[in-house]
Design an enzyme around this catalytic site. Structure first.
Site, PDB file in Angstrom:
ATOM      1  N   SER B 229      -5.075  -2.235   8.426  1.00  0.00           N
ATOM      2  CA  SER B 229      -5.151  -0.822   8.066  1.00  0.00           C
ATOM      3  C   SER B 229      -4.090  -0.090   8.849  1.00  0.00           C
ATOM      4  O   SER B 229      -3.588  -0.604   9.853  1.00  0.00           O
ATOM      5  CB  SER B 229      -6.512  -0.212   8.476  1.00  0.00           C
ATOM      6  OG  SER B 229      -7.532  -0.578   7.603  1.00  0.00           O
ATOM      7  N   SER B 267      -6.711  -3.208   3.169  1.00  0.00           N
ATOM      8  CA  SER B 267      -6.161  -2.297   4.165  1.00  0.00           C
ATOM      9  C   SER B 267      -6.621  -0.868   3.877  1.00  0.00           C
ATOM     10  O   SER B 267      -6.612  -0.417   2.734  1.00  0.00           O
ATOM     11  CB  SER B 267      -4.630  -2.375   4.103  1.00  0.00           C
ATOM     12  OG  SER B 267      -4.040  -1.802   5.230  1.00  0.00           O
ATOM     13  N   ASP B 269      -5.371   2.513   4.304  1.00  0.00           N
ATOM     14  CA  ASP B 269      -4.096   3.174   4.603  1.00  0.00           C
ATOM     15  C   ASP B 269      -4.243   4.655   4.304  1.00  0.00           C
ATOM     16  O   ASP B 269      -4.242   5.067   3.142  1.00  0.00           O
ATOM     17  CB  ASP B 269      -2.982   2.551   3.755  1.00  0.00           C
ATOM     18  CG  ASP B 269      -2.786   1.064   4.041  1.00  0.00           C
ATOM     19  OD1 ASP B 269      -3.247   0.593   5.099  1.00  0.00           O
ATOM     20  OD2 ASP B 269      -2.192   0.375   3.203  1.00  0.00           O
TER      21      ASP B 269
END
Lengths: 343, 343, 343, 343
Positions: B229, B267, B269
């Site tokens: 992340s 992830s 983000d």
């Protein structure tokens, strides 16, 4: 005496509750001592482990003055992977932590070889009746509510609904269901609300402007701005994907509107819809998932069921909730008491 | 030896850090003992109380496999009302609770005559180096990070960045700033990242495909999917409203892209941008707020500053982070070590 | 001499074009006389009638300074029901009308017993080379492009790309494809771009800052703000639903970022992704649709394919586009000419 | 005889129309010959040129089965730069083209040294009464409606409303206004709707379930799915930015809900709100714009005004619309006729 109206033309399921959707259960943990008037309510989407068998879900935010946790991941992946928890605004962190602990106990590889788990906690502000700053909710209350989950459950001033107010009356937990027929098959839509919104003058029951009638019977409250909220949860056994469930969640706003809400500035008005028809495994055996979904052009009966079960659940919360006295002697009358003198 | 590149053509501020935006400070609390390699990082938007003097803010989600708390209200109201906290994924609940306690201590009417406070906590999964299931972060670590906030702060394997990995190397906290000139006035854009994403083959430094070069020098890792992340925080002293700050936050994805990210499935983000140019009082004296904002058609220099400071902050995190050995003897080499043999 | 780079590590399909996705075809209508330097490009998602057999689709807006038509319905229903049309900004109305006429000719109950059809037209502003105010595009050009659709098609200064500029050089139509393997099966991702964005200093080819190199060879342009745009279309034969296609479309921004874009204020930067693996009939035989989709945790190879094919398509547009002289003698040099003197 | 109800507790402005917001005018062009029963309605936000003096605006999509043009740019920039046009679904392209031509005539540098203009056209499907496939609307009808714009304007079966149906009755154009007081200042909120949605059984007038009453008086229609839509435009003189106007637009859904809508699957239900309090120049003199906006915590009276004026505008459309016979002899009765026998 005010009679409980049946909203709309669709029939209710046998329990007239979200648990008419097979597998869905609801449990409460309630604190009701002096200034502590609060709690936790948990909705289990099925009787297995939702981290292992996730269900399609989507949320809609009508007014985002709210602190709910977990919506970012639901939006991206269209999946629910914990029970849904409801509590007071300042306890979202504690309940999220409790959800994480509970998920790890069942799945020891979370955060290691498995991904982390997405807690999903919704909230309303019960600070009028409850000493919300006491932050009295702990992991044990989440566990207690989870353990208590069953198809039959109490409504009104219980669980997360214990300290909630609605239309200057006692609010709280309400639930309802509707049955919709599509192409000869019957589907169930269930709603559960944590109702904590609205000022009395706006209260509308099945189209009747009961709030203005009640105003004639009692002292009006000081004109303080609304700082309420409502959380609306929809379950269905109809096969739908996340995009379609988002369309259902959006229709919760219609049921809400009909009770008198204006999505007040200070209100956190959110809905989440999930389907129990299919699950998504956390460790799939195959690369490709087969799934079923109703065609979009057949969804109107489900939309109507969402609208009506949401409105009914809000009304049911008002009819079910008993009067509560809490912090600083603050009181909320029940609708039944307030309307006793009405024709 | 690998030299630290300067990204782009704009100059950095004196600290080349987010604290070049006047008033912004950063503090860490770091746990670094055996299997506990984690922490909390706090960014204060100004030196006052952000609940009383809120700042315009907006967030963008590039990939929502994340558990951040607080974005619903930021999206609705366009305001930040707590310091920004960064920590590990399973500690978001604890840190949110700590933020609430801290806000109540300063503002005893929260949840009573004042509205509730919106905690704002971002996270990445440090479970490779850190025993994330220990949930070792408590309210005291948030308080410690908050108390430590200062214009000068450490980067790399500190605070929330202690256990983070990036491109199979040690990641963590990185920061940078850029100065942009619009109509003769200079504005500062600062970035701070919690960098925990990426697989080595994709690593790109100022356009150089350093990851493929490094692969020739070392054993490749097993091809496990990314579960990383990145959190990207942008501060600016340019006068901008929330809609415009959302446009800035969206440009963080460009800087991120240039380092090799594909916004991997696993992830989380996310980016958030805030402006220190003006505050919004919690109890306004007047009904109407006067404010200033740059015209949208002049924003390109700020966009460029966001892109470059974000990329620079990610690169700085890699150059600053020392090697760490943590849970189960797991190790992450530093970029400097890994690249020692490169031309 | 500048060599055309291969972006990334995945192999291209046999045509290295969007038409490597079986069934996808592309056609152009080009106007190239004096001040009229414009056109229409059409992408057919399959060889049938997309109104009758719709395909799953989703779009992402990176910067919304754009006038594209049709995204509201794509967002709601997750379906494409016309060929995709690209043209100049001021001709979106004419091309939308042409799409409607074309759909009605094939489906005479549109707007009567069938629902209306959703035209889908994307645009960029070619007003530097083209007399865009002449609004020279008519229904016949849409028909011509549609009739010309084939697996083999020209790139560069053709169709909608005729008058487009990119990085102060000649831009236009570019395409590419990548093959990704998931669980032993190979899937094709194809990209087609209408490239009309960027200022020369930012131009980056496979990480090389070629723009700054070229600046040394030529007079810099006056520093006018960018008023460009880019449209990025992704096709894939992987089975994906609309939510997942939205995740793919979002990755187009990564490929775009790597070429030097900052999503300039005046740029309409949009992506749309569709899947050819399954169609949705306009008059379903059954209430329930069975469908297949890859599990989300397997999508990273497709994300990488989207990123690389998008970047490659932008690069291919630059390498394919010949110099054009248009309105008021305005000229755009080709990249090959501009870079002739480079090492 | 059915009396026209006043919705809610706020007073209307002098015209009880959107033109109570100073400077807002409305014009129609109506085609009403045989099978052609359609038209164009134009709303001018002020009496200047909106390309030169843009106004803050934002839109909300309740159900996106619609083909409106222009929302991408409104979402990004929060500005309106043309008059708002309403027409039938298949004429959106023609009207967008007419808007572009009109804007270029006034601003010859559009698409050259000035950016392109963003047409803004909303639509509903009038195909039951109107030969929508004739696509009878041309640029001249847009010009005619624009030229006719005035504070006093007709409602009902006129302009874009000529062929529209609502609740199986004649629908069309309706308008209303409400006055709200904030901190001692009075603000005006005006609504204009193009009403083309709903099935008779759901019709609700000020809470009264009039649809079920009317069903007893007439033959029910065949149960065809709704393919209607509604466009709701809100104007206000309150100083608000685009984010706040989005909050207003969202409240249109509440007024709509109370009339019986379920946001049917086949319905394009959209709202747009704009403020006339301030304009944004297309070629600003200064880099920084000074602006005023009400504090968000004071917005509830405006929310209530939006809710009530929207519901009132829908009701007004039904009361104003005369019966129309159109394509294939299709007829829509007026509400007044249908309800003549009601108590």
């Amino acid at each position: 005496m005010l009679a409980l109206p049946h909203i709309g033309r669709l029939p209710a399921g046998p329990l007239n509750a979200i648990s008419d959707v097979t597998g869905v259960t609801v449990g409460h943990a309630t604190l009701a001592e002096g200034a502590l008037q609060t709690g936790v309510t948990v909705i289990r989407p099925h009787q297995g482990d939702p981290f292992r068998d996730k269900v399609p879900a989507a949320a809609t935010v009508f007014n985002g003055f709210g602190k709910s946790i977990g919506l970012v991941q639901v939006q991206e992946l269209g999946l629910l992977e914990t029970p849904i928890a409801l509590t007071n605004t300042l306890s979202v962190g504690s309940v999220a932590t409790a959800q994480i602990i509970s998920a790890i106990q069942a799945n020891p590889e979370i955060g290691r070889s498995d991904p982390t788990v997405n807690p999903l906690v919704f909230e309303c502000n019960d600070g009028y009746l409850n000493d919300i700053q006491a932050m009295a909710i702990g992991a044990e209350h989440y566990q207690q509510a989870l353990a208590a989950a069953a198809p039959a459950f109490a409504q009104g001033a219980v669980g997360a609904g214990r300290g909630m107010s609605s239309f200057d009356l006692k609010g709280g937990i309400g639930s309802a269901s509707r049955l919709a027929t599509i192409d000869g098959n019957q589907y169930c839509v269930g709603a559960l609300v944590l109702s904590n919104f609205g000022k009395l003058p706006a209260l509308t029951l099945a189209g009747r402007h009961i709030g203005t009638e009640l105003l004639r019977l009692r002292q009006p409250e000081a004109d303080v701005p609304e700082m309420g909220s409502i959380i609306m949860i929809i379950a269905t056994d109809a096969p739908l994907d996340a995009r379609q469930l988002g369309r259902l969640a959006t229709r919760c706003g219609i049921g809400l509107s009909r009770t008198g809400s204006i999505y007040g500035h200070g209100s956190g008005d959110l809905a989440l819809a999930f389907s129990t028809a299919q699950t998504v495994p956390y460790r799939p055996d195959t690369a490709i998932r087969q799934s079923s979904s109703l065609h979009d052009n057949l969804l109107d009966p489900l939309f109507e069921a969402v609208v009506d079960s949401t409105e009914q659940a809000i009304v049911n919360a008002l009819f079910a909730a008993e009067a509560v006295t809490g912090r600083n002697g603050h009181q909320r009358q029940s609708l039944r008491e307030a309307a006793a003198a009405l024709p």
